[in-house]
Design a protein around this motif. Structure first.
Motif: not given
Lengths: 389, 318
Positions: A29-31, A33-34, A102-105, B186-190, B203, B205, B246, B251-252
């Motif tokens: 997850r950290f390396a 991301a999603h 779960d967040l992008g940032h 944007c925090i990317g909560c979707r 999104f 990715f 990132e 992530g947005n």
């Protein structure tokens, strides 16, 4: 070996097992991301968001036990109030980690605490969780303090606890009803949209949280005589049974309305839940393990603490399936037929099965929740009852 | 038969060599048949004097020139020119006095995906991020079947459901009606992705088209050079965005913004100028003299999911 020691050993084995298995997922997850998650842009929320509402529900349910202790002075649970706070804090921490990952940032989310958009239900969540976390910590502090002071001062501490307990009732309704509102307010998703969902969320939270607490109290009960213990367990068993029946009435109503004229509205989604590819999450995990077996245990063995604890564990554990069956089906209907074929990519589909990384992260979070509880239980004097009464 | 007695083909074609009647009829019929197939409609539209043989050696310029008259619908200027004038005019007004509208004529859309692809190129969209997919559907039952194509940009709703749900106030509607995302907030909560009834947000990715490609530095271009195109920055919202690690926009939530940087430079959105059928129109809907304002008023203009109350700024004609 006492039940408590056995419980300690078992839970630490689980913590290590879940932690070891889940750690690569956290690293991924950290390396990356999603990148290795199964959710995408058309099903934007998956296992982690389901886990978040599952854990926050457990927290709200545990909080209600503490309300019974400090506001309603329910005799049967008078000695487990502090433990309820600890369960609520541990599960809240887990829920926040789940939603954070779960967040992008994730790091940007902290600004929501100070500057949320109050037109957004999720913005409110940031405010309410902060308030909830602070309330829980203060309540736990005073609950511990209460047991360590005597005389007149103890009375004033008790008063503070009652006031805080009263405050936490609307708070619990707001933050967990609010989670239901996060979904229920989305007009674009008819499966979620409507006034029923916040109530369903609350009933589910009190059920799953209360059930989990029955298991926790069974294993790590504070020193008390057998009669007191039995009284506590029977009370928790009855509460769980009542909430289970209430929750099932609400669910039955949802299924009935959703399927009666199955050609319209949500009928297709309910068909998928009940008879689709992942039917077993509903029938096996939820109905069999989470409803029927606990129902039998709680009615036929209503005076057996072990049966009550087992029923609690089954309900609380399987409730993740209930949460998944709310979150995922809501997003299965495309905005337009054929949109998934318009621009083809693995993140632009309308099917979802959690990836290995998602499961690993979930298990790691569960390990953290258990570790927070175990460490809290060791460090904090939650067993001390010297100043009680 | 003498050559004086031979029938003429058209006004200007004469046969100059002696041939037998059989040979002549053979060549004549082949010419007519071949001409029908090869020339087709283009030939039919071409000036009459060009209908002789291809090298023009047989042309008889002594006959008067008859210019071909275009059908009335083809005599006007290209819609692009008028839309560009409308755009320039709108840009002279204060931002709050203009409202950008898009009109998509479904009768002219052939589903070529040129708009989708050019949008990807313009905004350097990574895999899985798409602003304007073209939805294609077969309708009806054989033998009565039809094919519907529906380009779906962001609807830039008057009441956008994606805006109030954002917990970080990272998305809002500009005074000119364009709904934008502040990538830095944007925090990317979707949450906005779930709230959009048109599935118009995707999104980022963090994927790249060159992911998994062999490095092969000395073979052909090599991964690094081949990937330069997508690792170069994009200029959405008139700001430089370099996708790496990132960093935003990775992530947005991302969405169509009617090509704001192009509009601000007086250019039409990329999807409008690349539409091969001129099926997409763009302009200031608040200007009653603009082309889009005329089209919006057509009785066969409609908006998607109007019943939800989002009041989209994108209209369709069918």
């Amino acid at each position: 070996m006492t039940r408590e020691k056995m419980g300690n050993i078992l839970v630490w084995i689980l913590i290590i097992g879940f932690g070891v298995w889940g750690f690569p997922g956290i690293l991924d997850r950290f390396a990356n991301a999603h990148a290795h998650t199964a959710y995408g842009s058309y099903i934007p929320w998956g296992l982690w968001i389901s886990a978040y509402i599952w854990l926050i529900g457990l927290s709200a349910g545990a909080l209600m036990i503490s309300v019974m202790t400090y506001v309603f002075n329910v005799e049967a649970v008078k000695k487990v109030g502090k433990m309820a706070f600890l369960v609520a804090i541990a599960t809240l921490v887990g829920a926040m980690i789940a939603v954070g990952l779960d967040l992008g940032h994730p790091l940007r989310a902290f600004k929501l605490i100070f500057d949320p958009n109050l037109h957004s239900m999720m913005g409110w969540m940031a405010v309410l969780y902060t308030a909830y976390f602070v309330t829980l910590c203060v309540e736990l502090y005073f609950a511990i303090k209460k047991e360590q002071v005597f005389g007149v001062k103890q009375k004033s501490v008790k008063k503070i606890l009652t006031v805080l307990g009263i405050w936490s009732i609307p708070l619990a309704f707001a933050f967990h009803g609010g989670v239901g509102g996060v979904f229920a307010n989305v007009v674009a998703k008819p499966f979620w949209h409507g006034p029923m969902l916040p109530i369903v969320f609350l009933a589910g939270a009190f059920l799953s949280g209360g059930a989990l607490f029955a298991t926790v109290a069974y294993i790590w009960r504070p020193s008390q005589n057998k009669e007191e213990f039995l009284k506590m367990m029977i009370f928790l068993g009855k509460t769980t049974l009542a909430l289970l029946i209430l929750d099932e009435i609400l669910e039955l109503s949802e299924v009935y309305v959703g399927t009666f004229y199955s050609a319209y509205g949500e009928g297709n989604l309910w068909q998928q839940i009940l008879f689709g590819q992942y039917w077993y999450t509903f029938w096996i995990v939820h109905i069999l393990i989470g409803v029927l077996i606990p129902l039998l245990l709680l009615t036929l063995k209503s005076k057996s603490p072990r049966a009550i604890a087992l029923a609690g564990l089954l309900i609380a554990g399987s409730f993740l399936a209930v949460r998944l069956n709310i979150v995922i089906p809501g997003m299965l209907d495309p905005g337009f037929a054929g949109i998934a074929q318009a621009w083809v990519h693995s993140k632009l589909t309308f099917s979802y099965l959690p990836s290995i990384v998602e499961w690993q992260v979930l298990f790691f979070i569960v390990a953290i929740v258990m570790a927070v509880f175990m460490l809290g239980k060791t460090i904090l004097p939650i067993y001390q009852t010297a100043g009680d009464e | 038969m003498s050559k004086e007695e031979l029938p003429e083909v058209g006004d200007n074609l004469t046969l100059e060599t002696d041939e037998s009647r059989r040979d002549f009829l053979d060549k004549f019929s082949k010419g007519i048949f071949g001409g029908l197939i090869a020339g087709g409609i283009v030939n039919a539209l071409a000036p009459v004097h060009a209908k002789a043989n291809m090298d023009g050696s047989n042309l008889n310029f002594s006959t008067p020139f008859k210019p071909f008259e275009l059908p009335p619908e083809l005599t006007g200027e290209d819609a692009i020119l008028r839309m560009m004038r409308d755009l320039q005019k709108a840009l002279k007004k204060p931002i709050e006095q203009r409202h950008w509208n898009m009109v998509i004529d479904l009768r002219k859309c052939v589903g070529c995906d040129a708009c989708s692809v050019s949008c990807v190129a313009e905004n350097k969209l990574p895999p899985g991020v798409i602003y304007r997919p073209v939805i294609q559907q077969e309708i009806g039952t054989y033998p009565n079947v039809g094919h519907v194509t529906l380009p779906r940009p962001c609807m830039q709703c008057e009441e956008p459901p994606c805006v109030p749900v954002c917990p970080a106030e990272a998305t809002w509607k500009r005074p000119d009606g364009i709904v934008i995302v502040d990538y830095d907030q944007c925090i990317g909560c979707r949450y906005c992705l779930t709230a959009c009834p048109y599935d118009a947000r995707t999104f980022d990715f963090g994927e790249e088209y060159i992911d998994g490609a062999a490095d092969a530095p000395k073979v052909f271009l090599g991964k690094e050079k081949a990937g330069k195109y997508e690792t170069d920055p994009s200029y959405e919202y008139s700001k430089e965005w370099k996708r790496e690690g990132e960093k935003s926009p990775i992530g947005n939530a991302r969405k169509c913004h009617f090509c704001i940087p192009r509009i601000e430079k007086g250019m039409l959105p990329e999807c409008v100028v690349t539409c091969i059928g001129r099926a997409t129109y763009f302009g200031d809907g608040s200007d009653p003299e603009s082309l889009v304002a005329e089209l919006i008023a057509l009785p066969n203009a409609f908006r998607l999911k109007e019943e939800i109350g989002t009041h989209p700024s994108v209209y369709y004609i069918k």
